[in-house]
Design an enzyme around this catalytic site. Structure first.
Site, PDB file in Angstrom:
ATOM      1  CD  GLU A 142      64.385  47.364 -31.948  1.00 36.88           C
ATOM      2  OE1 GLU A 142      64.368  46.126 -31.870  1.00 36.88           O
ATOM      3  OE2 GLU A 142      64.304  47.990 -33.011  1.00 36.88           O
ATOM      4  CG  ASP A 143      60.162  46.732 -29.054  1.00 35.09           C
ATOM      5  OD1 ASP A 143      60.705  47.595 -29.768  1.00 35.09           O
ATOM      6  OD2 ASP A 143      59.796  45.623 -29.468  1.00 35.09           O
TER       7      ASP A 143
END
Ligand code: MN
Length: 714
Positions: A76-77
């Protein structure tokens, strides 16, 4: 900040054979991709996955879980890709990390409290590996531990969400230490004053209270020693949030809550538990109805213990839990206790057998080690009959299994259901009878003027959708008959050079409505549409032939009156209309017992066809109307049958006598004799219903030399 070496130490402590190499690689990889990112606390971002992995190792989970914890935020990051994760750490790790990523995308931030239960269930059902949920809990726990770096608004929001969603999940999975820590931090942030108040009250007479705890423990230990039972006695404070909830829910003051200290006796074996219970009850008087045997009847989250409340040494209530060391371990870590750090080793079979809902999971884990299968069981066992889907705004809706976009549309709003013309699931168009799956984002496409379809009744699953569709059809039938009735009236009036539309608004028309016994003009027009009232009856009232009219009318009225009196109960019921003109389609000759449908015929009422009649299928569905057989009617109906036989003397006589023996009349007969002595017979008979016909056919088949007897158009 916890270091990777600390985590490795923790893992090796409970799992000496753990693959430390993969842990190392996960650490290095996570450090590399998160490099340069910083937490609100000012710490490098890497501290977060490390702490999460640390919590997972506190839960004594398998290496794969700890690795997935180190990597839980990378998809996600960071720029990390799924392919990379799969290549470096294998499919299982990718599967779990993707699951965590998927859950973190669930947009439930502004959900309402009443949806919390649905969200919890959905989280559990959606995570297709229970370890995904465990990592999500560890993630939330660390975020709560570092909540102080958020703004006040965010702190309260996150804390409330934790109370609504995450602490109940921890409880459901039996991981009480996480539940308690989450609750306490949330409580501290949401109600700081109440939190401090209780904290101070607990502290206030702590010395006295500790003395008291010592006394109770001594009493218990002494009693156990006398009976040669080895045990450990613990006395600890309930968490502040539990105390607060008890004060609120039971409307008690702090002083009125005696059991803020829970005592626990831990022993080696189950028989010792019951023995200890007896000894405690001999020491202090038990309070009736306060005893619970969760050893004999474990909770669904596999919690086991004996609970009792007794009147203690100074007349106060004491709550005591009695359990074995193994039960204590499970009580503290819940489902996590079963999720294998014992890779390749057998979990105590006696224990797993007691937890019926978890039994399959544990067995699967041993035999297949297949996370997909594992979660299939969790999913089936937890919530077999429900699916959870999202609105495009992120609200969660719960529907029965098998529900379709139409059910969803009606759940949102009746108008959305009525105007539903299409649906998208996760952005893609689907048919309206698509079976919704948990996690689907459902978007309903509506168009003004679009109407519900009768076909929807075949697949909708919710009562609401069904009722709303039926209701719409009913209103629609009336609307349709009004339109039709107006057309018919206009035509009939035109023939007499009158304008029905203009006359509609006159007082004269009002009187006619009255005279013909209708409440409203619409009712009268609808009646024409259905063929109950002929337009001539209305036109006559406006045509200026007073004498003839009067005479005609009285004759007509008499006739109508006679017909009405004489008319037996009709064989057909049209819902909502008691006195409607009925005809039967000659094409299919429906008889009672056949599935039937009706079609409105202009000026002729309703024609009844069998539902599978080829002609009926060609009719305009707009004119279709629900009809039913009136089972009270004694009408007879014609039916055509077909008999094949080999000719012999007296064959026809036997056939006809068989028919009349069954109280049926022959309306027509035709026989064709072929070269090979075979005969085809065609009869039209009168029958009461399908049962009557079947009885005749079966009798005919039993006739000598008859090879077959059946209905034509079967
Ligand atoms: Mn995270």
């Amino acid at each position: 900040m916890i270091r990777i070496t600390d985590i490795i130490d923790k893992v090796t402590a409970y799992n000496p054979e753990a693959d430390l190499h993969i842990l190392d690689r996960a650490y290095v990889y996570s450090a590399r991709v998160h490099d340069g990112q910083v937490r609100l606390s000012g710490e490098p971002y890497l501290s977060h996955p490390l702490e999460v992995a640390g919590i997972l190792s506190d839960m004594k989970l398998d290496v794969i879980s700890v690795v997935a914890g180190l990597l839980h935020d990378v998809i996600e990051d960071t720029h990390a890709t799924s392919e990379e994760i799969k290549e470096m750490f294998g499919e299982e790790v990718l599967h779990i990390v993707s699951g965590v990523t998927k859950l973190s995308k669930i947009p439930f931030s502004d959900s309402h409290t009443r949806e919390a239960e649905s969200i919890r269930k959905m989280l559990l059902a959606m995570a297709d590996d229970i370890r995904v949920v465990l990592i999500k809990l560890a993630d939330r726990l660390h975020n709560m531990r570092t909540l102080q770096y958020q703004t006040e608004e965010k702190r309260i929001k996150i804390a409330q969400e934790t109370l609504d969603i995450y602490s109940p999940i921890a409880a459901r999975l039996g991981i009480y230490w996480i539940k308690q820590e989450l609750e306490n931090i949330a409580f501290m942030n949401i109600k700081p004053d109440e939190f401090l108040n209780i904290k101070n009250l607990v502290k206030k007479d702590q010395v006295d209270r500790e003395k008291y705890v010592g006394t109770v423990k001594d009493f218990i230990r002494k009693k156990m020693d006398e009976n040669n039972i080895k045990c450990e006695v613990l006395g600890r404070y309930k968490n502040y949030y539990s105390i607060y909830q008890k004060m609120i829910n039971q409307n008690l003051s702090f002083e009125q809550i005696y059991d803020i200290i829970a005592f626990r006796i831990i022993l080696d074996t189950v028989p010792q538990c019951y023995e200890a219970l007896g000894l405690v009850h001999s020491l202090w008087k038990p309070i009736a109805h306060k005893f619970k045997d969760y050893i004999g009847f474990p909770k669904t989250n596999m919690y086991q213990s004996l609970h009792t409340t007794v009147v203690g040494p100074i007349g106060e209530r004491i709550e005591i839990q009695i359990r074995t060391w193994e039960m204590d371990r499970i009580a503290r870590s819940g489902i996590a206790a079963h999720w294998s750090y014992k890779e390749g080793k057998r979990i105590d079979e006696n224990i797993s057998k007691k937890f019926s809902w978890i039994q399959n999971l544990v067995e699967n884990q041993h035999e297949t080690k297949d996370p997909v299968e594992f979660i299939e069981n969790v999913r089936l066992d937890l919530y077999p009959d429900e699916v959870y889907v999202f609105t495009p705004q992120g609200a969660v809706k719960s529907l029965p299994k098998g529900a379709t976009p139409v059910d969803f549309a009606y759940l949102i709003h009746t108008e959305i259901g009525n105007q539903c013309s299409g649906a998208k699931v996760n952005g893609r168009m689907v048919p309206l009878n698509y079976e919704l799956q948990t996690g689907n984002i459902v978007e309903i496409i509506t168009s003004k003027g679009h109407n519900p379809s009768k076909d929807w009744l075949k697949f909708v699953k919710t009562v609401k959708a069904r009722a709303r569709i039926r209701q719409w059809i009913k209103t629609q039938d009336k609307d349709r008959s009004i339109t039709l009735g107006r057309e018919i009236c206009e035509k009939a009036f035109r023939k007499e050079r009158l304008n029905f539309t203009t006359l509609m608004k006159t007082e004269e028309m009002g009187r006619v409505v009255d005279q013909l016994g209708f409440k409203t003009l619409d009712d009268m027009i609808a009646s024409v549409g259905y063929g109950k009232t002929t337009p001539i009856q209305i036109v006559r009232k406006f045509v200026s032939k007073p004498q003839e009219e009067e005479q005609d009318e009285s004759i007509l009225d008499k006739l109508i009156g006679r017909v009405k009196k004489k008319k037996p109960a009709s064989g057909i019921i049209v819902k909502g209309f008691d006195d409607i003109l009925i005809k039967f389609g000659k094409c299919c000759q429906a008889i009672p017992g056949d599935p039937i449908t009706g079609y409105i015929t202009q000026g002729y009422g309703v024609t009844v066809h069998r539902t599978n009649c080829a002609n009926a299928l060609k009719m305009n569905p707009e004119r279709q109307i629900d009809v039913e057989w009136n089972m009270d009617s004694s009408d007879l109906y014609p039916v055509k049958i077909y008999i094949t036989a080999y000719d012999r003397v007296g064959l026809l006589a036997d056939i006809t006598s068989n028919i009349s023996k069954n109280a049926s009349n022959i309306l027509s007969a035709n026989t064709i004799t072929k070269e090979n002595n075979a005969v085809d017979c065609f009869f039209t008979l009168t029958v009461k219903d399908t049962d009557h016909m079947k009885k005749i056919l079966s009798d005919l088949k039993k006739t000598k030399q008859v090879t077959d007897a059946k209905r034509i158009n079967e």
